[in-house]
Design a protein around this motif. Structure first.
Motif, PDB file in Angstrom:
ATOM      1  N   PRO A  34       0.804  -1.222   0.000  1.00  0.00           N
ATOM      2  CA  PRO A  34       0.000   0.000   0.000  1.00  0.00           C
ATOM      3  C   PRO A  34       0.840   1.276   0.000  1.00  0.00           C
ATOM      4  O   PRO A  34       0.520   2.241  -0.704  1.00  0.00           O
ATOM      5  N   VAL A  35       1.915   1.290   0.791  1.00  0.00           N
ATOM      6  CA  VAL A  35       2.749   2.497   0.872  1.00  0.00           C
ATOM      7  C   VAL A  35       3.401   2.823  -0.466  1.00  0.00           C
ATOM      8  O   VAL A  35       3.522   3.994  -0.846  1.00  0.00           O
ATOM      9  N   CYS A  36       3.814   1.784  -1.209  1.00  0.00           N
ATOM     10  CA  CYS A  36       4.559   2.004  -2.452  1.00  0.00           C
ATOM     11  C   CYS A  36       3.668   2.153  -3.686  1.00  0.00           C
ATOM     12  O   CYS A  36       4.179   2.218  -4.809  1.00  0.00           O
ATOM     13  N   VAL A  37       2.349   2.208  -3.499  1.00  0.00           N
ATOM     14  CA  VAL A  37       1.448   2.386  -4.636  1.00  0.00           C
ATOM     15  C   VAL A  37       1.803   3.642  -5.428  1.00  0.00           C
ATOM     16  O   VAL A  37       1.807   3.638  -6.672  1.00  0.00           O
ATOM     17  N   PHE A  38       2.112   4.722  -4.735  1.00  0.00           N
ATOM     18  CA  PHE A  38       2.410   5.970  -5.428  1.00  0.00           C
ATOM     19  C   PHE A  38       3.725   5.873  -6.204  1.00  0.00           C
ATOM     20  O   PHE A  38       3.863   6.452  -7.281  1.00  0.00           O
ATOM     21  N   ALA A  39       4.689   5.145  -5.674  1.00  0.00           N
ATOM     22  CA  ALA A  39       5.944   4.926  -6.393  1.00  0.00           C
ATOM     23  C   ALA A  39       5.709   4.071  -7.635  1.00  0.00           C
ATOM     24  O   ALA A  39       6.283   4.324  -8.704  1.00  0.00           O
ATOM     25  N   HIS A  40       4.857   3.055  -7.525  1.00  0.00           N
ATOM     26  CA  HIS A  40       4.567   2.201  -8.679  1.00  0.00           C
ATOM     27  C   HIS A  40       3.771   2.963  -9.739  1.00  0.00           C
ATOM     28  O   HIS A  40       3.945   2.733 -10.941  1.00  0.00           O
ATOM     29  N   TRP A  41       2.927   3.866  -9.313  1.00  0.00           N
ATOM     30  CA  TRP A  41       2.214   4.749 -10.243  1.00  0.00           C
ATOM     31  C   TRP A  41       3.221   5.631 -10.988  1.00  0.00           C
ATOM     32  O   TRP A  41       3.109   5.851 -12.203  1.00  0.00           O
ATOM     33  N   HIS A  42       4.218   6.109 -10.267  1.00  0.00           N
ATOM     34  CA  HIS A  42       5.281   6.898 -10.883  1.00  0.00           C
ATOM     35  C   HIS A  42       6.012   6.075 -11.940  1.00  0.00           C
ATOM     36  O   HIS A  42       6.246   6.546 -13.067  1.00  0.00           O
ATOM     37  N   VAL A  43       6.390   4.845 -11.593  1.00  0.00           N
ATOM     38  CA  VAL A  43       7.125   3.978 -12.514  1.00  0.00           C
ATOM     39  C   VAL A  43       6.320   3.735 -13.786  1.00  0.00           C
ATOM     40  O   VAL A  43       6.840   3.845 -14.909  1.00  0.00           O
ATOM     41  N   LEU A  44       5.048   3.389 -13.637  1.00  0.00           N
ATOM     42  CA  LEU A  44       4.221   3.088 -14.805  1.00  0.00           C
ATOM     43  C   LEU A  44       4.027   4.323 -15.677  1.00  0.00           C
ATOM     44  O   LEU A  44       4.055   4.232 -16.911  1.00  0.00           O
ATOM     45  N   THR A  45       3.839   5.481 -15.060  1.00  0.00           N
ATOM     46  CA  THR A  45       3.692   6.715 -15.830  1.00  0.00           C
ATOM     47  C   THR A  45       4.961   7.003 -16.617  1.00  0.00           C
ATOM     48  O   THR A  45       4.907   7.383 -17.804  1.00  0.00           O
ATOM     49  N   ARG A  46       6.122   6.845 -15.986  1.00  0.00           N
ATOM     50  CA  ARG A  46       7.387   7.062 -16.691  1.00  0.00           C
ATOM     51  C   ARG A  46       7.535   6.113 -17.872  1.00  0.00           C
ATOM     52  O   ARG A  46       7.970   6.513 -18.968  1.00  0.00           O
ATOM     53  N   LEU A  47       7.161   4.853 -17.694  1.00  0.00           N
ATOM     54  CA  LEU A  47       7.233   3.885 -18.798  1.00  0.00           C
ATOM     55  C   LEU A  47       6.293   4.277 -19.931  1.00  0.00           C
ATOM     56  O   LEU A  47       6.623   4.099 -21.107  1.00  0.00           O
ATOM     57  N   ALA A  48       5.126   4.815 -19.588  1.00  0.00           N
ATOM     58  CA  ALA A  48       4.188   5.258 -20.622  1.00  0.00           C
ATOM     59  C   ALA A  48       4.759   6.427 -21.414  1.00  0.00           C
ATOM     60  O   ALA A  48       4.640   6.485 -22.644  1.00  0.00           O
ATOM     61  N   VAL A  49       5.378   7.369 -20.716  1.00  0.00           N
ATOM     62  CA  VAL A  49       5.998   8.513 -21.395  1.00  0.00           C
ATOM     63  C   VAL A  49       7.118   8.037 -22.308  1.00  0.00           C
ATOM     64  O   VAL A  49       7.231   8.485 -23.462  1.00  0.00           O
ATOM     65  N   LYS A  50       7.943   7.123 -21.818  1.00  0.00           N
ATOM     66  CA  LYS A  50       9.042   6.613 -22.649  1.00  0.00           C
ATOM     67  C   LYS A  50       8.510   5.856 -23.855  1.00  0.00           C
ATOM     68  O   LYS A  50       9.065   5.955 -24.964  1.00  0.00           O
ATOM     69  N   ALA A  51       7.418   5.129 -23.678  1.00  0.00           N
ATOM     70  CA  ALA A  51       6.806   4.412 -24.801  1.00  0.00           C
ATOM     71  C   ALA A  51       6.341   5.386 -25.881  1.00  0.00           C
ATOM     72  O   ALA A  51       6.443   5.104 -27.082  1.00  0.00           O
ATOM     73  N   GLU A  52       5.833   6.536 -25.443  1.00  0.00           N
ATOM     74  CA  GLU A  52       5.396   7.546 -26.413  1.00  0.00           C
ATOM     75  C   GLU A  52       6.586   8.172 -27.132  1.00  0.00           C
ATOM     76  O   GLU A  52       6.485   8.539 -28.316  1.00  0.00           O
ATOM     77  N   LEU A  53       7.739   8.260 -26.463  1.00  0.00           N
ATOM     78  CA  LEU A  53       8.964   8.693 -27.143  1.00  0.00           C
ATOM     79  C   LEU A  53       9.366   7.677 -28.212  1.00  0.00           C
ATOM     80  O   LEU A  53       9.823   8.054 -29.301  1.00  0.00           O
ATOM     81  N   PHE A  54       9.198   6.396 -27.898  1.00  0.00           N
ATOM     82  CA  PHE A  54       9.500   5.360 -28.888  1.00  0.00           C
ATOM     83  C   PHE A  54       8.609   5.502 -30.127  1.00  0.00           C
ATOM     84  O   PHE A  54       9.054   5.329 -31.260  1.00  0.00           O
ATOM     85  N   VAL A  55       7.327   5.811 -29.895  1.00  0.00           N
ATOM     86  CA  VAL A  55       6.404   5.998 -31.018  1.00  0.00           C
ATOM     87  C   VAL A  55       6.845   7.201 -31.856  1.00  0.00           C
ATOM     88  O   VAL A  55       6.879   7.139 -33.093  1.00  0.00           O
ATOM     89  N   GLY A  56       7.186   8.302 -31.202  1.00  0.00           N
ATOM     90  CA  GLY A  56       7.636   9.484 -31.925  1.00  0.00           C
ATOM     91  C   GLY A  56       8.884   9.213 -32.744  1.00  0.00           C
ATOM     92  O   GLY A  56       8.981   9.626 -33.916  1.00  0.00           O
ATOM     93  N   ALA A  57       9.844   8.504 -32.138  1.00  0.00           N
ATOM     94  CA  ALA A  57      11.076   8.176 -32.857  1.00  0.00           C
ATOM     95  C   ALA A  57      10.780   7.227 -34.020  1.00  0.00           C
ATOM     96  O   ALA A  57      11.353   7.354 -35.108  1.00  0.00           O
ATOM     97  N   GLY A  58       9.868   6.269 -33.789  1.00  0.00           N
ATOM     98  CA  GLY A  58       9.504   5.335 -34.857  1.00  0.00           C
ATOM     99  C   GLY A  58       8.866   6.038 -36.041  1.00  0.00           C
ATOM    100  O   GLY A  58       9.176   5.749 -37.206  1.00  0.00           O
ATOM    101  N   GLN A  59       7.957   6.972 -35.757  1.00  0.00           N
ATOM    102  CA  GLN A  59       7.324   7.722 -36.844  1.00  0.00           C
ATOM    103  C   GLN A  59       8.358   8.529 -37.621  1.00  0.00           C
ATOM    104  O   GLN A  59       8.300   8.610 -38.862  1.00  0.00           O
ATOM    105  N   MET A  60       9.311   9.119 -36.922  1.00  0.00           N
ATOM    106  CA  MET A  60      10.352   9.885 -37.608  1.00  0.00           C
ATOM    107  C   MET A  60      11.208   9.003 -38.495  1.00  0.00           C
ATOM    108  O   MET A  60      11.638   9.429 -39.576  1.00  0.00           O
ATOM    109  N   ILE A  61      11.452   7.763 -38.062  1.00  0.00           N
ATOM    110  CA  ILE A  61      12.208   6.830 -38.907  1.00  0.00           C
ATOM    111  C   ILE A  61      11.460   6.559 -40.215  1.00  0.00           C
ATOM    112  O   ILE A  61      12.046   6.565 -41.307  1.00  0.00           O
ATOM    113  N   LEU A  62      10.156   6.327 -40.097  1.00  0.00           N
ATOM    114  CA  LEU A  62       9.360   6.117 -41.319  1.00  0.00           C
ATOM    115  C   LEU A  62       9.438   7.332 -42.228  1.00  0.00           C
ATOM    116  O   LEU A  62       9.544   7.206 -43.455  1.00  0.00           O
ATOM    117  N   ASP A  63       9.401   8.512 -41.618  1.00  0.00           N
ATOM    118  CA  ASP A  63       9.435   9.738 -42.404  1.00  0.00           C
ATOM    119  C   ASP A  63      10.773   9.921 -43.117  1.00  0.00           C
ATOM    120  O   ASP A  63      10.811  10.205 -44.317  1.00  0.00           O
TER     121      ASP A  63
END
Length: 496
Positions: free
Chosen positions: A301-330
């Motif tokens: 229970p105490v670390c829920v907020f830390a795990h929320w942080h981790v998942l949010t960071r992974l989501a942001v990084k995943a969106e960077l991967f999408v941006g980089a992937g689209q640029m490669i296609l371009d």
């Protein structure tokens, strides 16, 4: 420390540091060894200095119109402008606002800092979410009787007032897993009770950002069947406290590189530390549990907020991967090839799924016993499980989109060489971009997926999340299934 003149809003004070003020706090005599050598100042190590400069820029961003909303907020209890790192969310709106800080630090570091400065405060917020529980708990170590709840509240106020950076290290060193007693050898343990506090000794590992932060937040977790009373402790102390010795792992970034050659790894890194506690004094008011084994079970229970942080960071990084992937296609002109479109679609699926888990965890958030709004733990666990299962494949897919571009990379010096640079410029252009523009994109993707820093980050993501079976076991415990069983019985007409 900028206690600041009152702003245009009467009585509002800024409790914020500048980047230079933050860097000054690190020159405090902390004990650090890098490559087997004792370091006089943390900024003497190029990779650490580059990472500190990056962190310092985050402090300066607090004063800008562009980033002020993401990095600061008005604390209603004190009428002060403070860092969002220490925001205690009381509503779903507060959660969304606090997430702005997570997204900001994730983008600022390219997701390569697994424990940026706003992560450890999430542990303190997690403790605050269960203040009634910690208020009811008492020290089981004779001679030291802290008020845990009062200490938690005071610590969060201290963090806010001082724009504090903190590290956290909860896991013990890797030892012989076949011997249940082996892990106990390095446990943090109370060695003595003194006036005003306790003395502890032991060790922690993977103390990311510890050498570059002000504080270390600690407890004993991982690989222990039962925790002895003298090892049941949550606490935090300044990282320069006498007796704390940090032994750094090998550096993996390239701070001396030209930003063109290494757009991400030239920014330095968070250096993981092996942290030895050698008879360290912990003041009574810095203790959040002492001697009570039942409090150790509140890790989830105490670390829920830390795990929320981790998942949010992974989501942001995943969106960077999408941006980089689209640029490669371009830039490669491959955007009309169906197979390539499907590969980018895989990156999009990954990013959208992680973002959906983040949003769902907030939509299903519920107030805790202390009226702190906590994200839904089962959504966080499922999202983290999904992320580590797919991360290696996503990295591979992005590398495949680049083709030979990652294998045949050239630095800025090669392009600027009068004898051979013109060949590179003439023979390596992309679709609508020149050769150097295309190369900068390849260098960015190299740093994010393939180089030494990327390899360390990939390993960290897996170790930090825990194994897939472990996360599935957590889901088994977290997701209550009675409602699903009742639905089956009703639909099938089962009366048992």
């Amino acid at each position: 420390m900028d206690t600041g003149a009152a702003s245009a809003d009467a009585g509002v004070i800024r409790r914020l540091k500048t980047g230079e003020e933050f860097k000054a706090t690190l020159d405090d005599g902390r004990q650090l060894w890098v490559g087997g050598e004792k370091i006089e100042k943390v900024t003497d190590v190029p990779a650490l200095k580059a990472g500190i400069d990056l962190l310092a820029s985050m402090f300066d961003d607090q004063f800008t119109a562009e980033y002020a909303d993401a990095t600061t907020y008005l604390e209603p209890t004190t009428n002060e402008i403070v860092s969002r790192s220490w925001q205690v969310p009381r509503s779903q709106t507060d959660l969304a606002d606090r997430r702005k800080m997570i997204e900001y630090t994730s983008l600022k570091t390219g997701g390569t800092f697994g424990r940026p400065p706003d992560l450890a405060p999430a542990i303190a917020v997690g403790l605050a979410a269960y203040l009634p529980t910690f208020k009811a708990k008492k020290s089981l170590i004779d001679g030291c009787n802290p008020d845990f709840a009062e200490n938690i509240e005071r610590y969060i106020a201290f963090g806010r007032e001082n724009n504090l950076t903190a590290s956290e290290s909860l896991t013990g060193p890797q030892t012989d897993r076949s011997d249940p007693k082996a892990a106990e050898g390095s446990l943090l343990r109370v060695k003595a009770i003194e006036k005003g506090g306790i003395r502890i000794s032991g060790a922690k590992t993977v103390g990311s950002i510890a050498a570059q932060a002000n504080e270390i937040f600690f407890t004993n977790l991982g690989g222990i069947q039962s925790t002895p009373a003298d090892a049941c402790i949550w606490g935090s102390v300044p990282i320069n406290t006498d007796g704390i010795k940090m032994i750094s792992r090998e550096m993996v970034s390239q701070p001396a590189a030209d930003p063109f050659d290494h757009p991400v790894s030239h920014m330095g890194e968070e250096a993981d530390q092996f942290i030895v506690f050698d008879n360290v004094f912990v003041p009574t008011d810095r203790i959040f549990n002492l001697g009570d084994p039942s409090a150790m079970s509140w890790y989830g229970p105490v670390c829920v907020f830390a795990h929320w942080h981790v998942l949010t960071r992974l989501a942001v990084k995943a969106e960077l991967f999408v941006g980089a992937g689209q640029m490669i296609l371009d830039v490669l002109g491959t955007d009309k090839i169906p197979a390539v479109q499907l590969m980018l679609g895989e990156l999009i699926e990954y990013a959208q799924t992680l973002r959906a888990f983040v949003v769902a965890s907030e939509a299903l958030a519920r107030p805790t016993e202390a009226d702190v709004m906590a994200p839904d733990v089962s959504m966080l666990t499922a999202g983290r499980l999904y992320s580590i299962q797919h991360y290696p494949r996503i990295i591979h897919t992005l590398q495949e989109l680049c083709g030979q571009g990652l294998v045949m990379r050239f630095g800025k010096a090669a392009f600027e060489n009068p004898d051979v640079g013109h060949y590179l410029k003439d023979l390596l252009p992309g679709h609508g971009v020149n050769a150097m523009q295309k190369e900068l994109l390849m260098n960015f993707i190299w740093d994010m997926t393939t180089g030494a820093l990327a390899g360390r980050v990939a390993l960290f993501e897996n170790v930090n999340a825990g194994s897939s079976p472990r996360l599935r076991a957590r889901l088994y415990e977290e997701v209550k299934r009675d409602r699903f069983v009742a639905q089956v019985k009703k639909l099938a007409g089962m009366d048992w």
